[in-house]
Structure formats: structure tokens, C-alpha cells
Design a protein around this motif. Structure first.
Motif, PDB file in Angstrom:
ATOM      1  N   THR A 134    -127.127   3.501 -23.454  1.00 26.53           N
ATOM      2  CA  THR A 134    -126.638   2.811 -22.040  1.00 26.53           C
ATOM      3  C   THR A 134    -126.991   1.477 -21.969  1.00 26.53           C
ATOM      4  OG1 THR A 134    -128.546   3.625 -20.683  1.00 26.53           O
ATOM      5  CG2 THR A 134    -126.665   5.146 -21.105  1.00 26.53           C
ATOM      6  N   GLY A 135    -126.406   0.777 -21.209  1.00 28.86           N
ATOM      7  CA  GLY A 135    -126.800  -0.551 -21.056  1.00 28.86           C
ATOM      8  C   GLY A 135    -125.461  -1.431 -21.710  1.00 28.86           C
ATOM      9  N   HIS A 136    -125.210  -2.286 -20.754  1.00 22.88           N
ATOM     10  CA  HIS A 136    -123.574  -2.891 -21.022  1.00 22.88           C
ATOM     11  C   HIS A 136    -124.257  -3.789 -22.298  1.00 22.88           C
ATOM     12  CE1 HIS A 136    -119.721  -4.555 -19.418  1.00 22.88           C
ATOM     13  NE2 HIS A 136    -120.033  -5.318 -20.600  1.00 22.88           N
TER      14      HIS A 136
ATOM     15  N   HIS B  81    -122.046  -7.896 -14.172  1.00 28.07           N
ATOM     16  CA  HIS B  81    -123.210  -7.496 -14.955  1.00 28.07           C
ATOM     17  C   HIS B  81    -124.098  -8.589 -15.046  1.00 28.07           C
ATOM     18  CE1 HIS B  81    -125.861  -5.276 -17.700  1.00 28.07           C
ATOM     19  NE2 HIS B  81    -125.731  -6.110 -18.710  1.00 28.07           N
TER      20      HIS B  81
ATOM     21  N   GLN C  83    -118.099  -7.076 -16.932  1.00 31.86           N
ATOM     22  CA  GLN C  83    -119.054  -7.734 -17.726  1.00 31.86           C
ATOM     23  C   GLN C  83    -119.439  -8.990 -16.851  1.00 31.86           C
ATOM     24  OE1 GLN C  83    -119.089  -8.251 -22.172  1.00 31.86           O
ATOM     25  NE2 GLN C  83    -118.107 -10.272 -21.510  1.00 31.86           N
TER      26      GLN C  83
ATOM     27  N   GLY D  69    -130.103   0.310 -14.022  1.00 27.09           N
ATOM     28  CA  GLY D  69    -129.700   0.474 -15.331  1.00 27.09           C
ATOM     29  C   GLY D  69    -130.938  -0.327 -16.098  1.00 27.09           C
TER      30      GLY D  69
ATOM     31  N   THR E 230    -121.551   1.461 -17.929  1.00 29.70           N
ATOM     32  CA  THR E 230    -122.274   2.153 -19.016  1.00 29.70           C
ATOM     33  C   THR E 230    -123.161   3.274 -18.751  1.00 29.70           C
ATOM     34  OG1 THR E 230    -123.767   1.018 -20.019  1.00 29.70           O
ATOM     35  CG2 THR E 230    -121.713   0.236 -20.535  1.00 29.70           C
TER      36      THR E 230
ATOM     37  N   ASP F 100    -123.631  -2.136 -13.872  1.00 32.41           N
ATOM     38  CA  ASP F 100    -123.372  -1.716 -15.190  1.00 32.41           C
ATOM     39  C   ASP F 100    -122.511  -0.450 -15.432  1.00 32.41           C
ATOM     40  OD1 ASP F 100    -124.040  -0.442 -18.026  1.00 32.41           O
ATOM     41  OD2 ASP F 100    -125.934  -1.751 -17.906  1.00 32.41           O
TER      42      ASP F 100
ATOM     43  N   GLY G 252    -128.194  -7.752 -14.712  1.00 31.17           N
ATOM     44  CA  GLY G 252    -127.697  -6.520 -15.237  1.00 31.17           C
ATOM     45  C   GLY G 252    -127.734  -5.238 -14.158  1.00 31.17           C
TER      46      GLY G 252
END
Length: 329
Positions: free
Chosen positions: A137-139, A95, A92, A253, A105, A103, A100
């Protein structure tokens, strides 16, 4: 003089260990100055350490913590081990710091583009397909990380740790080796590594950075690494071409698409292998132009290798961050 004979004369022994883990190989070179470490015991301890990491973070073991989290459709907090919590918090942090670009995810996007565990498709997905997968998707919009738990904000969210888990495994092996009183060693798992102290020649460990050319194992540059984690990420082995356009497995991402810049490889040196692993991926997604600014702002040691405008095959330009240049001075 053979290394083993030289070691005997110098009053230390070199322990060399190899094995399989995380779908790849590992290797360890450790200098036992006391000549009292039992190699079999050390190997067993390393095996146990890696087995624990796999039980927590393997996406290929259905019984692992992360696999069970992925399989669940619940949006309630999911309790995790301290080790998995540590990795997810680091993921995190990177990220956020990478705007971003790192990621964990993006498994759905990776599969959509044909770079996952299934058969390679070799064709680009449609805009509608990309948009549909990006919804889960996308943390930031699919996951919440706490000190003791993970929580899905979307029932379909999944976490894949291939870009940070190997580095964490390296760090766990380092702790195991140090518990045997060894202070000079090098650990490598699938290209991620950590070195401590000196090599058998009494110098910092010398590590080669591979030239970013498909089907070529040449060395672009040799770097000195001591008491640092190191990881390299590249786009030159896993890609497909369609209608004259090259699509690499390095996905952004924020766009849902492969990166399009000329950065072919990124190497990161940092305090541990876990962060080196994550930042190498993040910096490759960012590319040299933006990545170099973030690296210098955060005092990160990063070496970017770009394809030059003169030759897409053999010509490369290397750009070090200020910290990387200082470490190699």
C-alpha cells in the motif's frame, strides 16, 4: 405558505429529485426560472450521468474500470478514461499536498483493521500484519498515475475511490443540471455536495454541519455555501474499542494505524465537490494542528471540530482556517 405555492407565485418552479447511487442516496434541489424543464428528462439525465461514474469508478462493480484495474496483476500501463484519469490525478495531487495523508491505495489496511466490506473484527492487528500490508500500500510506492493510464508498481496494489468518487459524481451531476439551463441548485450524494447560485429564498444555500456525536443527528454549525463544493469527514460513527482504546476507521497511511488526535470532524469548502471530498479526508487524518497550517498555506476553507479536554462526549472546540472564516464573515 407551502413552498410549491410560493414558487408558483414567484414565477419559478422548484425541482426536487432523489435516488440511489454509489451505495448511498442522492438528492437534488434545482430552481427552474423558465418553468420549462421537464423533470422526467432531468431525472433521466442525472441517472445516466451517475451510471457512467459508477461504470468508471465503482469498487463494487466488477466490470468497472477501477475494479478491472484492481483485479489485474500486471505492472504494465492500464489505459483509463479521461474522467478516471482526472480523479486519479486529483488524488495524487492531494496525496502530495497532504504529506501523504490522503491515499487511495489503503484498501488492504482498511480490510486489515476490520473497516472494509467484510465482517468487522473489533480487534487490532499485530505489528507484523500491519507491516506486511504496508508493503503493498501507499500511493508513492505502489502506483504511477499518467494522463491516460494507471500503472501498478506492485502487482498487489489496489485503488479505492470512496473518499473522492462521490465528490466527482456530484460534480458530474452539476454539469448535467447546468446543461438544462439551471443556475441555482444544490446537489448532495452521501453527504458530499455542491451548490450554485441562490436557494429558494434568494440567499446562499444554508447547510448544517452535523455534531460529531455518535447516535446524534444534531447540528453543530450552519454555513452559507454558494458556488462551492462541500464535504465533511468524521471519525465518530465507525470505530471499535479494545482494552479501553478507541480505534476509528480513519487510517493514517504513513503509520498504518488509526489516527489518535482529538479532531472528530472536518468540513472543507472548495471549488468542486471532488476536491472537497478528498481534502476533508486528508484534513481529518492530519488533525487540526498540522491540518490548519496546511489549510492556511494553501488558502483552503476548512473547519476543524475537536473534542475538548473537558468532555469527550459533548464538548467540542471549532477552529476555522482563515479562508473558511472569510467565506462565512
Amino acid at each position: 405558505m407551502p413552498l410549491a405555492l410560493a414558487a408558483c407565485k414567484k414565477g419559478w418552479s422548484l425541482l426536487e429529485l432523489t435516488g440511489l447511487t454509489m451505495g448511498t442516496t442522492y438528492s437534488v434541489a434545482a430552481i427552474d426560472h423558465s418553468k420549462s424543464v421537464d423533470k422526467t428528462e432531468l431525472q433521466a439525465a442525472i441517472t445516466a450521468s451517475l451510471a457512467k461514474v459508477n461504470a468508471q469508478m465503482s469498487n463494487w462493480d466488477a466490470s468497472s474500470e477501477i475494479a478491472r484495474f484492481n483485479a489485474s496483476k500486471s505492472t504494465a500501463p492500464f489505459a483509463v478514461s479521461p474522467e478516471l484519469a482526472t480523479v486519479m490525478q486529483a488524488a495524487q495531487d492531494v496525496h502530495v499536498a497532504s504529506e501523504g495523508r490522503f491515499d487511495v491505495t489503503l484498501g488492504g489496511l482498511i480490510d486489515l483493521w476490520g473497516f472494509g466490506a467484510g465482517d468487522a473484527k473489533g480487534t487490532a492487528p499485530t505489528e507484523a500484519e500491519i507491516a506486511a500490508v504496508m508493503d503493498i500500500t501507499g500511493h508513492g510506492n505502489s502506483l504511477r498515475v499518467n494522463n491516460t493510464s494507471l500503472q501498478k508498481l506492485n502487482p498487489g496494489a489496489e485503488v479505492y475511490l470512496s473518499a473522492i468518487g462521490k465528490g466527482f459524481g456530484v460534480d458530474q451531476v452539476a454539469r448535467t443540471i447546468e446543461s438544462f439551463g439551471i443556475r441555482d441548485y444544490m446537489i448532495e450524494i452521501g453527504g458530499d455536495l455542491y451548490t450554485a447560485g441562490k436557494n429558494p429564498d434568494g440567499m446562499p444555500w444554508q447547510i448544517g454541519i452535523e455534531s460529531p456525536v455518535a447516535h446524534d443527528r444534531g447540528v453543530q454549525q450552519v454555513v452559507s455555501v454558494s458556488n462551492l463544493g462541500m464535504a465533511t469527514s468524521g471519525d465518530y460513527r465507525n470505530y471499535f474499542e479494545q482494552d479501553g482504546v478507541r480505534y476509528s476507521h480513519i487510517l493514517d497511511g504513513t503509520t498504518g494505524r488509526p489516527v489518535t488526535h482529538k479532531t472528530a470532524s472536518v468540513t472543507v469548502l472548495t471549488e468542486n465537490a471532488m476536491l472537497a471530498d478528498a481534502w476533508a479526508t486528508a484534513m481529518l487524518v492530519l488533525g487540526t494542528e498540522r491540518g490548519l497550517k496546511i489549510a492556511n498555506e494553501r488558502d483552503l476553507a476548512v473547519l476543524f471540530i475537536d473534542r475538548s479536554a473537558d468532555s469527550a462526549q459533548k464538548g467540542f472546540v471549532t477552529t476555522p482556517s482563515a479562508r473558511f472564516a472569510a467565506l462565512q464573515a
